[in-house]
Design an enzyme around this catalytic site. Structure first.
Site, short mmCIF file in Angstrom:
data_model
loop_
_atom_site.label_atom_id
_atom_site.label_comp_id
_atom_site.label_asym_id
_atom_site.label_seq_id
_atom_site.Cartn_x
_atom_site.Cartn_y
_atom_site.Cartn_z
N ALA A 155 0.29 -1.23 -0.08
CA ALA A 155 -0.07 0.17 -0.25
C ALA A 155 0.62 1.18 -0.17
O ALA A 155 0.59 1.69 -0.99
CB ALA A 155 -0.89 0.30 0.85
N TYR A 156 2.15 1.59 1.04
CA TYR A 156 2.85 2.56 0.73
C TYR A 156 3.78 2.46 -0.52
O TYR A 156 3.78 3.53 -0.93
CB TYR A 156 3.62 2.04 2.21
CG TYR A 156 4.29 3.26 2.45
CD1 TYR A 156 4.29 4.54 2.73
CD2 TYR A 156 6.04 3.41 2.51
CE1 TYR A 156 4.86 5.26 3.12
CE2 TYR A 156 6.86 4.33 2.57
CZ TYR A 156 5.84 6.14 3.17
OH TYR A 156 6.75 6.74 3.25
N SER A 157 3.74 1.49 -1.21
CA SER A 157 4.75 1.81 -1.79
C SER A 157 4.14 2.18 -3.43
O SER A 157 4.01 3.32 -4.31
CB SER A 157 5.40 0.13 -2.69
OG SER A 157 6.28 -0.45 -1.92
N LYS A 160 2.96 6.07 -2.91
CA LYS A 160 4.12 6.89 -3.24
C LYS A 160 4.42 7.18 -4.97
O LYS A 160 4.95 7.99 -5.22
CB LYS A 160 5.19 6.73 -2.31
CG LYS A 160 5.06 6.54 -0.52
CD LYS A 160 4.64 8.29 -0.07
CE LYS A 160 4.77 8.16 0.97
NZ LYS A 160 4.49 10.03 1.37
#
Length: 249
Positions: A155-157, A160
């Protein structure tokens, strides 16, 4: 420490109660500017503003994932400060560390909701004011994870990576005006969100940094504040590396 000229400039810093956001706010204040810190933690906001000085800093409780909350904060900040010259889209959440096929859907939605949708909301709300004044500096915080993708952080990757595309799109849309939109891609730094990840994940991403250490908050603030300054009058829609040599493009 270099001093960047922020005389008579007003900056909005999301998630500025701590970490990189607070460091940026301090550097802007040191350059003669004023800051409006948007954060959803009311107690942290009150403490931060008291420490920075209520004469030059204000705090607003804002959920950037909620468009109405962002629009209200934009109007209130302009009414109180007269304008918004700078927008630092720093607020984000990291989410859990686990394989994609085990990743909780609700956690994925939460990470995207703050880091991507929130960044979009802030740009959508503040940019018309910048267009009206024909001046603005926007800096979006992405991550090296957005360039390379960290395993066990889908999710973070993904969030971003999308922030980088948003930056390029908006930068091109505003290129004919004195408004720049750029992104930075930090490696891991000692922020609350980053250090809340599993020890194994922290060790993994730290081992990938050729510098052999974490990013210092002051190092991140220095690059961000240059991009937020009037001196950055040509470059837009670009990505600036803060990965300690890890980035491959």
């Amino acid at each position: 420490m270099n001093r960047y000229d922020f005389d008579n400039r007003v900056a909005v810093v999301t998630g500025g109660g701590q970490g990189i956001g607070r460091e940026v706010a301090e550097r802007i204040l040191a350059g003669g500017g004023k800051v409006s810190i948007w954060d959803r933690d009311a107690a942290l906001l009150e403490k931060t503003v008291a420490e920075l000085g209520a004469d030059v800093a204000e705090g607003r409780v804002v959920d950037i994932g909620d468009l109405a909350s962002v629009e209200s904060a934009t109007r209130a900040t302009i009414a109180a400060q007269g304008r918004i010259d700078i927008l630092i889209n720093n607020a984000a959440i990291v989410g859990p560390n686990m394989p994609t096929w085990e990743y909780p859907p609700e956690a994925f939605i939460d990470v995207v909701h703050v880091g991507l949708t929130g960044t979009f909301h802030c740009c959508r709300s503040v940019v018309p004011h910048m267009i009206e004044r024909n001046y603005g500096r926007i800096v979006n915080l992405s991550s090296i994870a957005g360039k390379e993708g960290n395993p066990n952080a889908v999710a973070y990757s993904a969030t971003k990576a999308a922030v980088l595309a948003l930056t390029k799109s908006l930068g091109k849309e505003l290129a004919g005006k004195d408004i720049s939109v750029n992104a930075v891609t930090p490696a891991i730094a000692k922020t609350a969100g980053a250090m809340g990840q599993s020890p194994e994940h922290i060790a993994y991403i730290l081992a990938k940094i050729p510098r052999g250490r974490m990013l210092e908050l002051s190092e991140a603030a220095s690059m961000i504040c240059f991009l937020a300054s009037e001196e950055n009058s040509f470059t837009t829609g670009a990505t600036f590396d803060l990965s300690g040599g890890r980035a491959t493009y």
